[in-house]
Design an enzyme around this catalytic site. Structure first.
Site, PDB file in Angstrom:
ATOM      1  N   HIS A 162       7.531 -21.322   6.919  1.00 12.10           N
ATOM      2  CA  HIS A 162       6.198 -21.571   7.501  1.00 12.10           C
ATOM      3  C   HIS A 162       5.119 -20.758   6.778  1.00 12.10           C
ATOM      4  CE1 HIS A 162       7.831 -23.540  11.213  1.00 12.10           C
ATOM      5  NE2 HIS A 162       8.853 -22.762  10.963  1.00 12.10           N
TER       6      HIS A 162
ATOM      7  N   SER B 199     -12.923 -20.747 -17.013  1.00 11.32           N
ATOM      8  CA  SER B 199     -13.896 -21.529 -16.267  1.00 11.32           C
ATOM      9  C   SER B 199     -15.142 -21.703 -17.122  1.00 11.32           C
ATOM     10  CB  SER B 199     -14.251 -20.769 -14.986  1.00 11.32           C
ATOM     11  OG  SER B 199     -15.505 -21.173 -14.497  1.00 11.32           O
TER      12      SER B 199
ATOM     13  N   LYS C  86     -12.832 -15.876 -14.544  1.00  9.47           N
ATOM     14  CA  LYS C  86     -11.688 -16.627 -14.047  1.00  9.47           C
ATOM     15  C   LYS C  86     -10.531 -16.725 -15.042  1.00  9.47           C
ATOM     16  CE  LYS C  86     -11.295 -18.706 -10.749  1.00  9.47           C
ATOM     17  NZ  LYS C  86     -11.767 -20.047 -10.398  1.00  9.47           N
TER      18      LYS C  86
ATOM     19  N   GLU D  13      -0.932 -25.655 -11.560  1.00 14.08           N
ATOM     20  CA  GLU D  13      -1.566 -26.684 -10.738  1.00 14.08           C
ATOM     21  C   GLU D  13      -1.135 -28.084 -11.186  1.00 14.08           C
ATOM     22  OE1 GLU D  13      -5.957 -25.544  -9.813  1.00 14.08           O
ATOM     23  OE2 GLU D  13      -5.347 -24.396 -11.585  1.00 14.08           O
TER      24      GLU D  13
END
Lengths: 460, 460, 460, 460
Positions: free
Chosen positions: A159, A280, A286, A293
């Site tokens: 969870h 970025s 960044k 991803e």
């Protein structure tokens, strides 16, 4: 009228409309089948010779011609013509240019319907081999890194909440177990591809005395497919492959989510080297985990291809329909992406760096709860009571800012206060080493898991 | 505060919100797992006794209690309580009511996470057995009817256009071949369900000296699952099952389309008896093939469940997450529907009546084209030339309203006029019997196909 | 032979097979349409009277009967019979029992094909109303909580990496913006449901002088649907609704992931009250965010229903086919779940507690990067150069454990050292208040956003 | 280290890994956005000038540079570099090569996150325009052909069974009605694209004094998007578009099935000209409707893209994640295919030839059933009784080989024998002309439908 080898010039009085011709043309998708088309044609020609439907001279010419075509493909010099509506027609057209008359005898006893299926199955057999190798490589890499991280503690989550203490190694082994399971599926699927459609003809077989068993054996199949209609109309083996790719995708998508989270500052368990980060355009600080991803998201796409392939192959009458043409675009997209994603996963597994401090810090005291409950059970308390008592301790710990271990003494029955005091000293390495069940996260169990999974990889 | 066995009363200060409790409650879906939950619990308890974590008296009480619970389920008298959040908690709650304290020791060394997986796999094993039986029954029925229809001619279609002459028997055999292939997939999948998750605990194994191999063997698995995290978090075996159901659905959807078309006046090959027809509320003359339509459409639905299951199980961190709860609703829906659809298919296969006149009429002359081309090939013409010549004859036949056979003499080279004249007499039975390739539609080949497929069914 | 109102007893010589009857029976799904079926029947009867196809007495009897049926449904006392194959037949059967002969005149000029469509559209109109209300309620709640959290800093993420400083309020407003967008879609869709299918008949209209415009207006539609075939065969409005539910699901799934993460210890930004937590059967310390997980996962399911509905409604000939029957099970499942999920989201939005310390702590120094770059831009540096310079500072900060602000002075050109020193003091509230673009995370902008979104809710 | 404009060279110490760079590179997909990227950049630069963030000289240089880049794209001479990771970076890189320093100021106040969204919405706006035009063209063509076929009888089908008499014109109008409905959806969707994301920045807006309203108006939007986080993270408008394409696909898939069936010998209602047929590689007589099959199957594919897009955009935290990159590949695939399919449909609608004899023949006597029942109703019989009586007549007709009309006299009550005898003479044109409801298949009603639908097209 321009010659269109795919349709009988005798049958039609006008050329195909341009738009239809473009949409009907599948070379952009199926040209990659050329090696399988060539081997299928060679074996078909030899079989035709064996049963007397081709002269020795014609066979020799065809074999020479197919070699020349193969050389052109291999050299990248094969020139597609606009009227080549698919790889099969392109090959036959070129063969005819090269050797003339004998080429016009090659399609004897064969239809594009059985030809495209044999090409597809030969391709899929190769692709499953590659998939097995890719998965074995990934699993091997996971186990190798795992081996060196069996004692690096890491919280295990259910969870998305820390549940108990595990290790980085155990986590990596879990992904190797996933890869090994997919490897087994791929092997099972490949083993089922043992029936050769070639010679099934358009839909119901043919009038010529073909030796389909000979063709099947020479192409490495166990036998000819038993029913010509089913052999040419079904795409269920290809659907199986897309299901496999979708299932691999689900596993990799989960690895992707974990890499994204574990490399984020919130977790901070892992760090990506610069070569696995992107930046970025606006935010100069960044370091983005684009690869992770893409693993997470790319792994979700093949389910859409599964739904699409099931939909287009459903509800159709009889033998081949043009609807089935979509099979390859969907299958190849799923396959290409899967190979890329497995490679991307391997790249991350090999390159990611551990941040032991953050890992250790996250193995917070509450993670001792199972350990404490099990100790109470061993002292004779029923599990449900132990569960209740430790739950209370966890709540007290939360409210008072202490550890579950520390809070335990305050909530156990008097008889257990001594045990509770003893347990208050339990530390992360104790918790990890204390795991005793087969398949658990203890270093000892993980070593056995590694041995077991390596033997599975070796067998694949 | 109402007792909620699924959460430690010690841990929480207020009851779960009503809406959350309702959405979290899965008994409506998972109650069917009771037989598997009971057998899993019984074996777990025996294992706990074997390793000394349970007294003989407690085991006896638990076994007695589980029998009583089983009797209640079997009699339909098991009374669910609102707070029973899933089948596992319902069973444990009832067991506790029946036998008290010993019941509180049953969950020792077990989590719902491994428990739900072992229940699911036991259920799936049974369900795949049933699927194999259903498919074998359907395939057997198809072959039985096929056997009596090997010489009833029927056009075979590609692109929904009549392509060549086949038979009703050949068509039925093609669906038996499909069912046998699915049967093989089901068998492969069942064979892969050989690893027992029970004892894997919540996510990383436990501290108690469980004997997972004993549990595994007593539940009919080959071994414990190797990695506790993978064992509790993966749903890929269930996804495999949904893929199988989707694939069976595709096959049945095609049978459905064929039944819808062949029983429509446009084809008129088959007639549904009244018991397989439904009527119209407005149009009094209608005899609608609702069953065949449900076959066609119902077979498409499991692909949506596949997409949904892949989506919800993707992109998740670590061990069990509540997201995975959706697995069973999706799996059971796909399974239930598939069993119904296979039964519905069997009902139609058994009940549909042939209309030989319409079948014969549809085996129009143009269906001789392949036969004619192959005869020209046997006379030495190259296939491409034969294809061209017969194509011309087909066009002439179209334009002049004659048969391809009849038109052939007018378009062949002079040397072949005699042969063409001879071929002009070719009739449907000639065309069918003339098929010679393995797997073809000829009665002789079909008899071999039936023998072959029956042996596969017998092995399943 | 048992009477089956759905089929003409005159047409059939034997009853429908039991399995087919069961599968064909849709009352379990469509019984919820009873209010819409009754209103449709009432309006239809009045129209029949208006055009002289029904006597005043018959209309009176029908209206009385429909009221009685309505009362039974409302009281829960309506007794379904096994032969009621759908809600329409159930209503007509019961009406016939209650009022006899006049009931047999009600279906005049109407088919189940147009009847089921009008019932579906009336239901959908109501359901979209409810959806709009649900979304408005959720959006209102989000804005209300947002209003009190505009100055509680929170990192904003891209690529799951902290990107810049925002606020809890801004984050909540983003979900209100999502809900308002869905609300607009729902409104657009409802507005398109302005054509009444009733009176279109089975597929091509009828021979009786119906006044379809009257029916349409009395049922609240702008006009009758223009083409009877399209009106009875298309399910595209229902597909639109499923697409809407899937889209809402995507938004809620993202909110679910955020709640799962933000309430996890790794983030710790939010805390769920006990009533929104569940426990673990094995791990006594766990407080699981099952509700948030169900939001994340439940939101993914309607895409599967979309794929299934598109698949079953594709590739069909002409007017109504039984395949279309699946529309309602898919639509209702998507709708029911969506209403539950919106309520579940509202429950979490209302109940979740902020943990300001953890939020503040996470607004780490690196989040100043954009601010610093923009300040350099305002001093005249090109953006790309500023981006480069601040990127360097971020790397230095990473390597030396200082802040980006602090590292800046070391990397800027000499002329900017003073500015850099000044910027070194930038703190989180400065960064947040410094945001100036419309739609940005600054408290001031968020207040405008709240006003704007509230006006949209008010209009819905 | 090779320069990578997408990431700050200041931030990273090593280059991106080759595989990651390849997978991360989206130019193959997004290069088509160049016109929208250029217009967005031009407007952005003008806005920067208007608020004083750009000098007049810099703006002039940028505008000149953008024109030069546009010329290169238009001429096909724009040279992509391997390091151009997307269209945005490619444009900025080239602009920098062309004009130097000022180019480095263009990205001020803009992130790729808002930039890619504004490009996507501008593209979608254009694409919806094209979709509206395509649909209007198809609908216009359908109505034009319909106009000339209002009295060519054609059976209308429900459940694939002939249900009543209609006309070819009515059937064509039904598809025009479908196209007009999709046109309305496209228009609604386009109208909702009225909020401009440009200036939203990376996720939370920026520190610079941008005038987002100016940007919005100059780009043709009504206003800036209200919340920067939602504006950059949501893909729901793109999902809407994919849903629209999937819905159009369902309609075209049905047209495809009808064309496949109606051009097959079993129906024989339509004939494809040679230019819309393809041939068979093996069967010389075949004329295959590949285009119609591609319509049927191609129309099913976008549902898979919908499922995939919903899945990848679900369950994500916060602002832009790389997962969202898949949006464009899925959207463009669905769009491209839809435009092709609409054109393919138009080609078939324009080219298909009617076969009036086969159409007339298929309007078999049983199709009079509704007509007969309605005549009995007009004579005072209740509809259910009429339904029963005509059902009996249909059964008698089936069994005795007569017509329903003819059989009617034998089954009606004595009082109606005269009427029945009169009805026995009902012929197809009577049946068609006798239809009286709005939206029915009668020529008169169809003419009104054509007028109505043309007015909708004109408004679009």
């Amino acid at each position: 009228m321009r010659v269109q080898p795919g349709r009988s010039a005798g049958r039609f009085a006008e050329a195909t409309d341009g738009l239809l011709e473009r949409l009907n043309n599948s070379t952009a998708v199926d040209l990659r089948l050329w090696p399988h088309d060539l081997v299928g044609s060679r074996v078909h020609a030899r079989m035709l010779r064996a049963v007397g439907l081709l002269s020795a001279d014609d066979l020799a010419a065809i074999e020479r011609g197919l070699e020349a075509v193969e050389a052109e493909f291999a050299a990248g010099s094969f020139a597609l013509q606009p009227a080549d509506e698919d790889v099969h027609m392109a090959v036959e057209r070129r063969l005819t240019e090269l050797i003339g008359e004998p080429a016009r005898r090659l399609h004897t006893g064969r239809s594009r319907n059985d030809q495209v299926m044999v090409d597809s199955l030969l391709w899929l057999r190769d692709d499953l081999d590659r998939t097995v190798q890719d998965l074995a490589h990934l699993a091997g890499l996971l186990l190798e890194r795992a081996e060196h991280a069996l004692e690096v503690p890491m919280p295990l989550y259910t969870h998305y909440q820390p549940a108990q203490v595990g290790s980085v190694g155990f986590w990596l082994v879990s992904h190797a177990a996933a890869a090994c399971r997919q490897l087994r599926r791929a092997t099972d699927l490949a083993a089922r591809l043992d029936e050769c459609p070639l010679g099934a003809g358009a839909v119901g077989g043919g009038d010529l005395p073909l030796d389909r068993a000979l063709t099947a054996h020479q192409l490495g199949f166990a036998r000819p497919s038993p029913n010509a209609l089913y052999a040419t109309a079904s795409r269920s083996d290809l659907l199986d492959a897309v299901a496999l790719f979708a299932s691999i995708g689900v596993d990799l998508s989960r690895l992707g989510e974990e890499l994204v989270l574990f490399t984020s500052p919130a977790y901070g368990f892992l760090r990506l080297p610069d070569r696995l980060c992107t930046g970025s355009s606006l935010l100069p600080h960044k370091r983005n985990p684009d690869g992770a991803e893409l693993l997470r998201s790319g792994g979700k796409l093949a389910a859409g291809e599964f739904a699409a392939l099931a939909s287009v192959t459903s509800g159709l009458l009889g033998g081949y329909s043009k609807d089935l043409q979509h099979d390859k675009a969907l299958l190849f997209a799923a396959s290409d992406r899967t190979h890329d994603l497995i490679a991307l996963a391997a790249l991350h597994v090999a390159g990611v760096e551990l941040v032991p401090d953050r890992l250790a810090e996250a193995c917070a005291p509450a993670l001792a709860a199972l350990y404490l409950a099990d100790r109470l059970v061993l002292s004779g308390m029923s599990f449900r009571e132990a569960h209740h008592v430790v739950g209370q301790a966890a709540r007290v710990a939360d409210e008072t800012g202490t550890t579950v271990q520390g809070a335990l003494a305050g909530v156990v029955p008097p008889a257990l206060v001594t045990l509770a005091a003893e347990l208050a000293t339990a530390r992360t390495p104790d918790l990890l080493a204390g795991l005793r069940t087969a398949g658990s996260a203890s270093p000892e169990s993980c070593r056995q898991q590694i041995v077991e999974l390596r033997s599975r990889i070796a067998l694949a």
